[in-house]
Motif scaffolding. Sequence first.
Motif, PDB file in Angstrom:
ATOM      1  N   LYS A  99      35.645   0.692  47.009  1.00 40.45           N
ATOM      2  CA  LYS A  99      36.743  -0.059  48.008  1.00 40.45           C
ATOM      3  C   LYS A  99      37.078   1.280  49.141  1.00 40.45           C
TER       4      LYS A  99
ATOM      5  N   TYR B 229      38.983 -10.805  41.710  1.00 42.70           N
ATOM      6  CA  TYR B 229      40.515 -11.204  41.372  1.00 42.70           C
ATOM      7  C   TYR B 229      40.583 -12.001  40.287  1.00 42.70           C
ATOM      8  N   LYS B 230      41.589 -12.017  39.299  1.00 44.96           N
ATOM      9  CA  LYS B 230      41.968 -12.977  38.291  1.00 44.96           C
ATOM     10  C   LYS B 230      43.292 -13.363  38.479  1.00 44.96           C
TER      11      LYS B 230
ATOM     12  N   ARG C  13      54.412  -7.699  51.628  1.00 44.85           N
ATOM     13  CA  ARG C  13      53.003  -7.654  50.822  1.00 44.85           C
ATOM     14  C   ARG C  13      53.135  -8.709  49.765  1.00 44.85           C
TER      15      ARG C  13
HETATM   16  P1  NDP Z   1      48.372  -4.733  44.233  1.00 42.59           P
HETATM   17  O1  NDP Z   1      49.038  -5.589  43.306  1.00 42.59           O
HETATM   18  O2  NDP Z   1      48.211  -5.004  45.629  1.00 42.59           O
HETATM   19  O3  NDP Z   1      47.121  -3.983  43.422  1.00 42.59           O
HETATM   20  C1  NDP Z   1      47.665  -2.922  42.306  1.00 42.59           C
HETATM   21  C2  NDP Z   1      46.040  -2.681  41.724  1.00 42.59           C
HETATM   22  O4  NDP Z   1      45.733  -3.745  40.780  1.00 42.59           O
HETATM   23  C3  NDP Z   1      44.857  -2.519  42.769  1.00 42.59           C
HETATM   24  O5  NDP Z   1      43.827  -1.528  42.237  1.00 42.59           O
HETATM   25  C4  NDP Z   1      44.456  -3.872  42.827  1.00 42.59           C
HETATM   26  O6  NDP Z   1      42.893  -3.942  43.173  1.00 42.59           O
HETATM   27  C5  NDP Z   1      44.673  -4.446  41.383  1.00 42.59           C
HETATM   28  N1  NDP Z   1      45.039  -5.810  41.199  1.00 42.59           N
HETATM   29  C6  NDP Z   1      45.989  -6.417  41.576  1.00 42.59           C
HETATM   30  N2  NDP Z   1      45.911  -7.736  41.655  1.00 42.59           N
HETATM   31  C7  NDP Z   1      44.602  -8.005  41.037  1.00 42.59           C
HETATM   32  C8  NDP Z   1      44.286  -9.222  40.259  1.00 42.59           C
HETATM   33  N3  NDP Z   1      44.838 -10.572  40.770  1.00 42.59           N
HETATM   34  N4  NDP Z   1      42.966  -9.201  39.828  1.00 42.59           N
HETATM   35  C9  NDP Z   1      42.395  -7.843  39.614  1.00 42.59           C
HETATM   36  N5  NDP Z   1      42.933  -6.933  40.005  1.00 42.59           N
HETATM   37  C10 NDP Z   1      44.066  -6.890  40.714  1.00 42.59           C
HETATM   38  O7  NDP Z   1      49.541  -3.207  44.412  1.00 42.59           O
HETATM   39  P2  NDP Z   1      49.698  -2.560  45.653  1.00 42.59           P
HETATM   40  O8  NDP Z   1      48.404  -1.800  46.372  1.00 42.59           O
HETATM   41  O9  NDP Z   1      50.517  -3.032  46.804  1.00 42.59           O
HETATM   42  O10 NDP Z   1      50.765  -1.236  45.186  1.00 42.59           O
HETATM   43  C11 NDP Z   1      50.422  -0.568  44.120  1.00 42.59           C
HETATM   44  C12 NDP Z   1      51.575   0.238  43.470  1.00 42.59           C
HETATM   45  O11 NDP Z   1      52.160   0.954  44.579  1.00 42.59           O
HETATM   46  C13 NDP Z   1      52.611  -1.046  43.249  1.00 42.59           C
HETATM   47  O12 NDP Z   1      53.517  -0.385  41.905  1.00 42.59           O
HETATM   48  C14 NDP Z   1      53.598  -0.959  44.268  1.00 42.59           C
HETATM   49  O13 NDP Z   1      54.905  -1.275  44.001  1.00 42.59           O
HETATM   50  C15 NDP Z   1      53.447   0.460  44.920  1.00 42.59           C
HETATM   51  N6  NDP Z   1      53.842   0.862  46.260  1.00 42.59           N
HETATM   52  C16 NDP Z   1      55.051   1.141  46.765  1.00 42.59           C
HETATM   53  C17 NDP Z   1      55.242   1.328  48.061  1.00 42.59           C
HETATM   54  C18 NDP Z   1      56.702   1.587  48.495  1.00 42.59           C
HETATM   55  O14 NDP Z   1      57.078   1.267  49.749  1.00 42.59           O
HETATM   56  N7  NDP Z   1      57.287   2.139  47.732  1.00 42.59           N
HETATM   57  C19 NDP Z   1      54.330   0.810  49.148  1.00 42.59           C
HETATM   58  C20 NDP Z   1      53.117   0.290  48.575  1.00 42.59           C
HETATM   59  C21 NDP Z   1      52.818   0.057  47.256  1.00 42.59           C
HETATM   60  P3  NDP Z   1      42.486  -3.978  44.590  1.00 42.59           P
HETATM   61  O15 NDP Z   1      42.979  -2.841  45.227  1.00 42.59           O
HETATM   62  O16 NDP Z   1      41.090  -4.171  44.663  1.00 42.59           O
HETATM   63  O17 NDP Z   1      43.340  -5.381  45.381  1.00 42.59           O
END
Ligand code: NDP
Length: 250
Positions: free
Chosen positions: A101, A174-175, A223
């Motif tokens: 990705k 995704y799940k 987000r």
């Molecule tokens: P997400 O929830 O978008 O994704 C987290 C991880 O889990 C990714 O690897 C994602 O894969 C995977 N994932 C999420 N949902 C699913 C699902 N339903 N099924 C399967 N896999 C899933 O989190 P973010 O990327 O937005 O953020 C990651 C961390 O960083 C979080 O803890 C967030 O709080 C923190 N963060 C903090 C910020 C700040 O401003 N302080 C800014 C951004 C993030 P994939 O990438 O393929 O979707």
Amino acid sequence: MAPWFEISIYAWIGVAVITFFTLLRVTAPYGRHTTNTWGPMISNKLSWMIMESPSGLLVLSLVLLGDVPLHWPTTIFAGLFVMHYFNRSVIFPPRTRTAGKKVPLVITFSAIFFNLVNGSMIGYYLGFVHEYDNSWLQSPQMIGGLLVFLLGVYINVQSDNILLNLRKPGETGYKVPQGGMFSYISCPNHFGEMIEWIGFAIMTWSLPGLAFAIWTIANLLPRALDHHKFYHQKFSSYPAERKAVIPFML
Ligand code: NDP
């Protein structure tokens, strides 16, 4: 606090407010919302490592180089900050199951800029502006803020763990996440992160801490709303009672 520093922080908070309203209209293209229409791209894992590294290093360096005498409260603030970013830049990226990705470089660069400014402001404040003596450890702000911070860390890490374990090795889809605070909201990882930095703002009782909490909300609340919409579009049986990011409310 020097007027130039105070004005800079208020200006930075102003940029956060503009960013918040922009992100309500424009979906940030990373993770599930990634797209190749935003220019050159970079590996998702590498991007996390690069963009989340500067903040913790900056805070640590500025606190160590600073001329304000170092007591326990500042040591605790810097320690918690560095631990958070060590997790985010070193432990979290290799755990993601996002083989192949990519993310637009513009996202990586904007996050680096965001982390450089926040890290500088918090590090400069802790190292060069405000001396917290040890009596601060007994203040209601320190005790209450620390409890809120730790609650946020718990929710964030628990939710990250659930998400990172949803995919089997090699899977990319995704799940519907279950368990923990997913019973109430679609994005407890974002909710936990917001709680965490609100706790940090309370325990430091500082303008840079407040600015960082506002920025975190500005980035993560839109987000989470986008993620919630995505779940409803993708899964017809998505739990109807589940809110997006604030239990029972939003
Ligand atoms: P997400 O929830 O978008 O994704 C987290 C991880 O889990 C990714 O690897 C994602 O894969 C995977 N994932 C999420 N949902 C699913 C699902 N339903 N099924 C399967 N896999 C899933 O989190 P973010 O990327 O937005 O953020 C990651 C961390 O960083 C979080 O803890 C967030 O709080 C923190 N963060 C903090 C910020 C700040 O401003 N302080 C800014 C951004 C993030 P994939 O990438 O393929 O979707």
